[in-house]
Design an enzyme around this catalytic site. Structure first.
Site, PDB file in Angstrom:
ATOM      1  N   MET A  54       7.796  -1.029  -7.766  1.00  0.00           N
ATOM      2  CA  MET A  54       7.120  -1.455  -6.537  1.00  0.00           C
ATOM      3  C   MET A  54       6.542  -2.864  -6.675  1.00  0.00           C
ATOM      4  O   MET A  54       6.596  -3.649  -5.735  1.00  0.00           O
ATOM      5  CB  MET A  54       6.004  -0.475  -6.164  1.00  0.00           C
ATOM      6  CG  MET A  54       6.526   0.851  -5.669  1.00  0.00           C
ATOM      7  SD  MET A  54       5.210   1.895  -5.030  1.00  0.00           S
ATOM      8  CE  MET A  54       4.005   1.834  -6.330  1.00  0.00           C
ATOM      9  N   THR A 108       5.726   6.337   1.116  1.00  0.00           N
ATOM     10  CA  THR A 108       5.270   5.914   2.431  1.00  0.00           C
ATOM     11  C   THR A 108       4.739   4.492   2.294  1.00  0.00           C
ATOM     12  O   THR A 108       3.895   4.219   1.432  1.00  0.00           O
ATOM     13  CB  THR A 108       4.171   6.847   2.970  1.00  0.00           C
ATOM     14  OG1 THR A 108       4.643   8.203   2.941  1.00  0.00           O
ATOM     15  CG2 THR A 108       3.797   6.481   4.400  1.00  0.00           C
ATOM     16  N   MET A 117       0.829  -1.178   0.000  1.00  0.00           N
ATOM     17  CA  MET A 117       0.000   0.000   0.000  1.00  0.00           C
ATOM     18  C   MET A 117       0.871   1.238   0.000  1.00  0.00           C
ATOM     19  O   MET A 117       0.717   2.082   0.857  1.00  0.00           O
ATOM     20  CB  MET A 117      -0.879  -0.050   1.258  1.00  0.00           C
ATOM     21  CG  MET A 117      -1.833   1.073   1.384  1.00  0.00           C
ATOM     22  SD  MET A 117      -3.155   0.805   0.268  1.00  0.00           S
ATOM     23  CE  MET A 117      -3.231   2.312  -0.547  1.00  0.00           C
ATOM     24  N   PRO A 118       1.817   1.348  -0.915  1.00  0.00           N
ATOM     25  CA  PRO A 118       2.634   2.560  -0.941  1.00  0.00           C
ATOM     26  C   PRO A 118       1.833   3.785  -1.376  1.00  0.00           C
ATOM     27  O   PRO A 118       0.901   3.688  -2.173  1.00  0.00           O
ATOM     28  CB  PRO A 118       3.716   2.237  -1.976  1.00  0.00           C
ATOM     29  CG  PRO A 118       3.737   0.751  -2.058  1.00  0.00           C
ATOM     30  CD  PRO A 118       2.322   0.325  -1.809  1.00  0.00           C
ATOM     31  N   LEU A 119       2.211   4.913  -0.814  1.00  0.00           N
ATOM     32  CA  LEU A 119       1.697   6.223  -1.215  1.00  0.00           C
ATOM     33  C   LEU A 119       2.912   7.017  -1.663  1.00  0.00           C
ATOM     34  O   LEU A 119       3.872   7.170  -0.893  1.00  0.00           O
ATOM     35  CB  LEU A 119       1.002   6.902  -0.047  1.00  0.00           C
ATOM     36  CG  LEU A 119       0.500   8.330  -0.259  1.00  0.00           C
ATOM     37  CD1 LEU A 119      -0.549   8.368  -1.358  1.00  0.00           C
ATOM     38  CD2 LEU A 119      -0.058   8.884   1.041  1.00  0.00           C
TER      39      LEU A 119
END
Length: 125
Positions: free
Chosen positions: A28, A71, A1-3
């Site tokens: 990713m 993040t 769940m990268p931001l």
């Protein structure tokens, strides 16, 4: 769940910016094994007066510098993060042609309970 938040000098064409999105998503998927369609990214463009950098740490940067802040859950290993750094540099070097010296990446690790991805609930606790 990268931001992911990406900052760069203004004026790059849409294809250039889309190549950054595509390269980061691919990196990713490969290095962090994020789920398919897990693409939460923004690009912010800055004019020269609002974008500053230096050549600290012996890196000769140019006006093509791209800041990338990612993040992620705090469950990522050092090995995964290092693999991500390498893959980002490789892919963004291939397309849109960013020099590795101009890729500045920062990873912020966040506990799962700090995330709500919709509906006002903490999905990961």
């Amino acid at each position: 769940m990268p931001l992911i938040h990406i900052s760069l000098h203004s004026g790059k064409p849409e294809a250039y910016r889309q190549a950054i999105f595509d390269g980061l998503y691919r990196a990713m998927r490969e290095a962090l094994h994020v789920p398919e369609d897990d693409q939460f990214m923004t690009i912010t463009e800055h004019d020269a007066a609002n974008f500053r950098y230096g050549n600290a740490f012996g890196v000769k940067r140019s006006d093509d510098l791209v800041y990338i802040q990612i993040t992620v859950f705090d469950t990522r290993t050092s090995e995964q993060k290092h693999a991500l750094f390498r893959r980002i540099a490789q892919l963004l070097g291939e397309r849109p042609g960013i020099r590795p010296e101009d890729i500045f990446v920062n990873i912020l690790a966040s506990a799962k309970e700090n995330w709500s991805v919709g509906h006002g609930v903490a999905q990961f606790v």
